[in-house]
Design a protein around this motif. Structure first.
Motif, short mmCIF file in Angstrom:
data_model
loop_
_atom_site.label_atom_id
_atom_site.label_comp_id
_atom_site.label_asym_id
_atom_site.label_seq_id
_atom_site.Cartn_x
_atom_site.Cartn_y
_atom_site.Cartn_z
N LYS A 108 -6.52 4.43 -6.21
CA LYS A 108 -6.37 5.84 -6.59
C LYS A 108 -6.48 6.03 -8.10
CE LYS A 108 -2.96 9.59 -6.38
NZ LYS A 108 -1.58 9.95 -5.94
N ASN A 127 -4.43 -2.74 -3.87
CA ASN A 127 -3.72 -1.78 -3.04
C ASN A 127 -4.19 -0.34 -3.22
OD1 ASN A 127 -2.46 -1.00 -5.45
ND2 ASN A 127 -0.43 -0.87 -4.54
N ALA A 128 -3.66 0.55 -2.40
CA ALA A 128 -4.12 1.93 -2.36
C ALA A 128 -3.87 2.66 -3.68
CB ALA A 128 -3.43 2.67 -1.21
N ASN A 155 0.81 -1.22 0.00
CA ASN A 155 0.00 0.00 0.00
C ASN A 155 0.85 1.27 0.00
OD1 ASN A 155 -2.78 -0.75 -0.12
ND2 ASN A 155 -2.61 -1.58 1.95
N SER A 166 -11.22 0.19 -2.02
CA SER A 166 -10.77 -1.18 -1.84
C SER A 166 -11.87 -2.07 -1.29
CB SER A 166 -9.55 -1.21 -0.91
OG SER A 166 -9.11 -2.52 -0.71
#
Length: 471
Positions: A40, A35-36, A16, A46
């Motif tokens: 994005k 993942n982050a 992340n 998520s």
């Protein structure tokens, strides 16, 4: 907490924190990690993705269109693939992704992708290609605007080596065949190529240049050959650089950095003088001249496998070698005067000179960055003058002073100091440079290391190796 759970938390935190998107699915296509960074770039949450099947998150997911589903079957990774797609929220995403199987006990247990967001890069390239088209149209009305800045008169030199090179380049320009230029970074390869174009019968036609090392392979093919409408999501009918160059010159800079697969396609284009757009079926004739360059000896590139031998023979009909600045010392003083005149006008400084001591240092320096390094050093020094009109060692950044001072140690003195071997001389030079850096920063190892451009641990290791235990 069990060690296994701790490691899971560590990996979750790690994945992340990186700036590339990661998505993991099981063998059925169910998303088990997201993942982050992926959230994005796709503008999804998520918690709304993990636990769902791929076709619940993305449009039109099939085994043919989804690398995750196909890798489960093939068990082979898919590397650096360009993808343009829509999420179920209507968000268009453009990425380059590599997808890998996770195999345990000879069975695929999961699949993961590492994704790079190139949406903004794609937009920039689209605008650039549109600009090239615009320049081509304007060029029909204003022929002098051919996309170049330099002619042979722009090349500053005093050495007989460069005089011979310029004479050969002028002959090559008129001959109108393929040319391969090679020389170290910073020697001025594009400057020479632009001069060749402007001395050739094609001087009123466009000059188009591209650095083959600066663009991902998945986009480079589209840029060079163009795209057909519908070749991928959002693709429009666009000319590639082979077409945009018209009857002018296409300059392929750092050709040796292009993948072998793409080199094979380039070879076909230059042999057949026909190009096919990505996703297209029609062969389009091309009329441009191709000039290429490498920053290493091209034969070395052939031997180490980074350049196809058949492409080398095709594009190296004429070869021009630009020698490094250290091998043409006569040019250094001429270049110093040229750059001083340029930047004193730009910065409104009046007449500026370089001190004799510093000039002598410049003449002895090996110039690993070649002409570009010399220009940047002089521009930097002129910004540090504070009203004075003579550039001295004091106006240089510390790391440069350390490099230059290391050369000022007399080889005779070093020979007399110890064993007289080259290893001993190099050891003494290195020790002096480190002492100078530490002295300038009052013994602060961290700041001294930063000024030398090395890690603190590296400096400590070198100090210990040289017996410099205390400052």
């Amino acid at each position: 907490m069990p060690v296994g759970d701790i490691m899971i938390q560590v990996f979750r935190h790690l994945f992340n924190s990186i700036d590339e998107g990661i998505i993991v699915t099981d063998t059925e296509g169910k998303i088990i990690f997201y993942n982050a960074e992926m959230a994005k770039l796709e503008e999804l949450l998520s918690e709304h993705v993990v636990g769902k099947h791929l076709n619940e998150v993305y449009d039109a997911v099939t085994v043919e269109s989804s690398e995750h589903l196909s890798v489960v079957l093939t068990r082979e990774p898919v590397l650096e693939k360009h993808k343009a797609y829509f999420t179920n929220k209507g968000k268009e995403v453009t990425i380059v992704a590599s997808t890998f199987p996770v195999i345990e006990d000879d069975q695929v247990v999961a699949v993961y992708s590492v994704c790079k967001d190139i949406t903004k890069f794609k937009e920039l390239l689209t605008k650039t290609m549109q600009l090239h088209d615009q320049i081509g149209l304007e060029g029909q009305e204003q022929r002098s605007n051919n996309g170049t800045r330099y002619t042979f008169d722009s090349i500053v030199y005093a050495s007989s080596t460069m005089k011979r090179l310029i004479a050969s380049a002028k002959k090559a320009a008129v001959a109108d065949g393929f040319i391969l230029v090679f020389g170290e970074t910073g020697t001025g390869k594009e400057l020479l190529v632009q001069a060749i174009h402007n001395h050739s019968p094609r001087k009123n036609e466009p000059f188009v240049a591209i650095n083959c090392a600066a663009i991902p392979e998945t986009l480079l093919e589209s840029i060079l050959f163009g795209t057909a409408k519908g070749a991928f999501t959002g693709a429009v009918e666009s000319k590639g650089l082979f077409q945009q160059a018209g009857q002018g010159t296409l300059f392929l800079d750092e050709l040796n950095c292009m993948s072998i697969a793409l080199q094979a396609k380039i070879l076909r284009v230059v042999q057949e003088k026909m190009v096919r757009r990505v996703g297209g079926t029609t062969e389009i004739p091309i009329h441009c001249r191709v000039i290429s360059s490498t920053n290493v000896d091209p034969w070395e590139s052939v031997n180490n496998g980074s350049m196809r031998k058949d492409l080398f023979y095709r594009l190296a009909v004429m070869t021009l070698f630009i020698p490094p600045l250290k091998d043409r010392k006569e040019d250094i003083e001429a270049l110093i005067h040229f750059f001083l005149n340029r930047y004193q006008k730009i910065y409104g400084l009046g007449e500026v000179q370089i001190g004799d001591d510093l000039k002598n240092v410049f003449l002895r320096y090996i110039w690993p960055g070649n002409v570009r390094e010399l220009e940047h050093i002089l521009e930097s020094a002129m910004n540090m003058l504070d009203g004075r009109k003579v550039i001295t060692m004091d106006h240089l950044p510390h790391y440069l002073k350390a490099k230059f001072l290391s050369q000022e140690v007399s080889s005779t003195e070093l020979y007399k100091k110890g064993s007289g071997t080259l290893a001993h001389a190099l050891r003494e030079v290195e020790k002096q440079v480190l002492w100078e850096a530490l002295k300038a920063h009052s013994g602060n190892v961290t700041r001294a290391a930063q000024s030398l451009g090395i890690a603190r641990q590296n400096l400590q290791y070198r100090m210990k190796k040289l017996g410099m235990h205390k400052f």
